[in-house]
Design a protein around this motif. Sequence first.
Motif, PDB file in Angstrom:
ATOM      1  N   SER A   6      16.722   4.879  -1.216  1.00  0.00           N
ATOM      2  CA  SER A   6      16.880   4.923  -2.555  1.00  0.00           C
ATOM      3  C   SER A   6      15.467   5.454  -2.897  1.00  0.00           C
ATOM      4  N   GLU A   7      14.411   4.857  -2.442  1.00  0.00           N
ATOM      5  CA  GLU A   7      12.903   5.166  -2.685  1.00  0.00           C
ATOM      6  C   GLU A   7      12.379   5.906  -2.019  1.00  0.00           C
ATOM      7  N   GLY A   8      12.866   5.963  -0.533  1.00  0.00           N
ATOM      8  CA  GLY A   8      12.252   6.848   0.343  1.00  0.00           C
ATOM      9  C   GLY A   8      10.896   6.259   0.917  1.00  0.00           C
ATOM     10  N   HIS A   9      10.744   4.980   0.444  1.00  0.00           N
ATOM     11  CA  HIS A   9       9.524   4.287   1.282  1.00  0.00           C
ATOM     12  C   HIS A   9       9.586   2.966   1.408  1.00  0.00           C
ATOM     13  N   THR A  10       8.870   2.367   2.223  1.00  0.00           N
ATOM     14  CA  THR A  10       9.058   0.724   2.394  1.00  0.00           C
ATOM     15  C   THR A  10       7.824   0.026   1.435  1.00  0.00           C
ATOM     16  N   ARG A  11       6.994   0.924   0.672  1.00  0.00           N
ATOM     17  CA  ARG A  11       6.016   0.236   0.080  1.00  0.00           C
ATOM     18  C   ARG A  11       6.515  -0.430  -1.256  1.00  0.00           C
ATOM     19  N   ALA A  12       5.720  -1.561  -1.792  1.00  0.00           N
ATOM     20  CA  ALA A  12       5.960  -1.902  -2.990  1.00  0.00           C
ATOM     21  C   ALA A  12       4.564  -2.421  -3.628  1.00  0.00           C
ATOM     22  N   ALA A  13       4.548  -2.150  -4.728  1.00  0.00           N
ATOM     23  CA  ALA A  13       3.359  -2.528  -5.717  1.00  0.00           C
ATOM     24  C   ALA A  13       3.407  -4.128  -5.993  1.00  0.00           C
ATOM     25  N   VAL A  14       2.358  -4.787  -5.776  1.00  0.00           N
ATOM     26  CA  VAL A  14       2.309  -6.026  -6.206  1.00  0.00           C
ATOM     27  C   VAL A  14       0.807  -6.637  -6.740  1.00  0.00           C
ATOM     28  N   THR A  15       1.013  -7.654  -7.423  1.00  0.00           N
ATOM     29  CA  THR A  15      -0.390  -8.043  -7.967  1.00  0.00           C
ATOM     30  C   THR A  15      -0.734  -9.284  -7.424  1.00  0.00           C
ATOM     31  N   CYS A  16      -1.937  -9.294  -7.280  1.00  0.00           N
ATOM     32  CA  CYS A  16      -2.299 -10.630  -6.791  1.00  0.00           C
ATOM     33  C   CYS A  16      -2.354 -12.030  -7.763  1.00  0.00           C
ATOM     34  N   PRO A  17      -1.859 -13.057  -7.480  1.00  0.00           N
ATOM     35  CA  PRO A  17      -1.636 -14.165  -8.518  1.00  0.00           C
ATOM     36  C   PRO A  17      -2.861 -14.681  -8.647  1.00  0.00           C
ATOM     37  N   HIS A  18      -4.044 -14.673  -7.973  1.00  0.00           N
ATOM     38  CA  HIS A  18      -5.367 -15.154  -8.332  1.00  0.00           C
ATOM     39  C   HIS A  18      -6.172 -14.224  -8.941  1.00  0.00           C
ATOM     40  N   CYS A  19      -6.385 -13.001  -8.603  1.00  0.00           N
ATOM     41  CA  CYS A  19      -7.371 -12.192  -9.163  1.00  0.00           C
ATOM     42  C   CYS A  19      -6.655 -11.344 -10.120  1.00  0.00           C
ATOM     43  N   GLU A  20      -5.487 -11.359 -10.179  1.00  0.00           N
ATOM     44  CA  GLU A  20      -4.642 -10.341 -10.949  1.00  0.00           C
ATOM     45  C   GLU A  20      -4.824  -8.550 -10.490  1.00  0.00           C
ATOM     46  N   GLY A  21      -5.359  -8.618  -9.500  1.00  0.00           N
ATOM     47  CA  GLY A  21      -5.862  -7.224  -8.814  1.00  0.00           C
ATOM     48  C   GLY A  21      -4.224  -6.763  -8.100  1.00  0.00           C
ATOM     49  N   GLY A  22      -4.074  -5.164  -8.474  1.00  0.00           N
ATOM     50  CA  GLY A  22      -3.061  -4.612  -8.050  1.00  0.00           C
ATOM     51  C   GLY A  22      -3.100  -3.868  -6.637  1.00  0.00           C
ATOM     52  N   PHE A  23      -2.139  -3.886  -5.769  1.00  0.00           N
ATOM     53  CA  PHE A  23      -2.351  -3.155  -4.594  1.00  0.00           C
ATOM     54  C   PHE A  23      -1.020  -3.253  -3.926  1.00  0.00           C
ATOM     55  N   GLU A  24      -1.006  -2.094  -2.786  1.00  0.00           N
ATOM     56  CA  GLU A  24       0.501  -1.952  -2.207  1.00  0.00           C
ATOM     57  C   GLU A  24       0.629  -2.624  -1.090  1.00  0.00           C
ATOM     58  N   VAL A  25       1.939  -3.185  -0.607  1.00  0.00           N
ATOM     59  CA  VAL A  25       2.143  -3.810   0.625  1.00  0.00           C
ATOM     60  C   VAL A  25       3.217  -3.077   1.195  1.00  0.00           C
ATOM     61  N   ASP A  26       3.392  -2.822   2.402  1.00  0.00           N
ATOM     62  CA  ASP A  26       4.361  -2.187   3.169  1.00  0.00           C
ATOM     63  C   ASP A  26       5.308  -3.356   3.697  1.00  0.00           C
TER      64      ASP A  26
END
Length: 124
Positions: free
Chosen positions: A95-115
Amino acid sequence: HRLRTEFEFELPRGYVDEAGTVHRHGSMRLATARDELRPQIDLRVKENPAYLSVVLLSQVITRLGAITDVHAGVVERMYATDVAFLQDFYRRVNSEGHTRAAVTCPHCEGGFEVDLSGGRLGES
């Protein structure tokens, strides 16, 4: 750039074959319209609609460890957690064509992508 059609994954538990070997790493290809239509005429699916995902996954998984012939019987013998993982992986890839997801660190609130296709944190 070329369209990516194969996606690597790592099962949470792993498929145990007849010899007791555990297979965790595999690859799944993008589904075609035919892949999604074929289970509709499968008698096993007509008798039990829940079997649809077994047939569908067996068609798109191209490799599971050393196993290159992944058929419905293999998927049937997988742990439920691995089948649930593969169903989710299938949805993400198709459906999305990729296996990455946007997540937010629960400690620092920083956003990043994980595969989500496997591998360990920090690996590339």
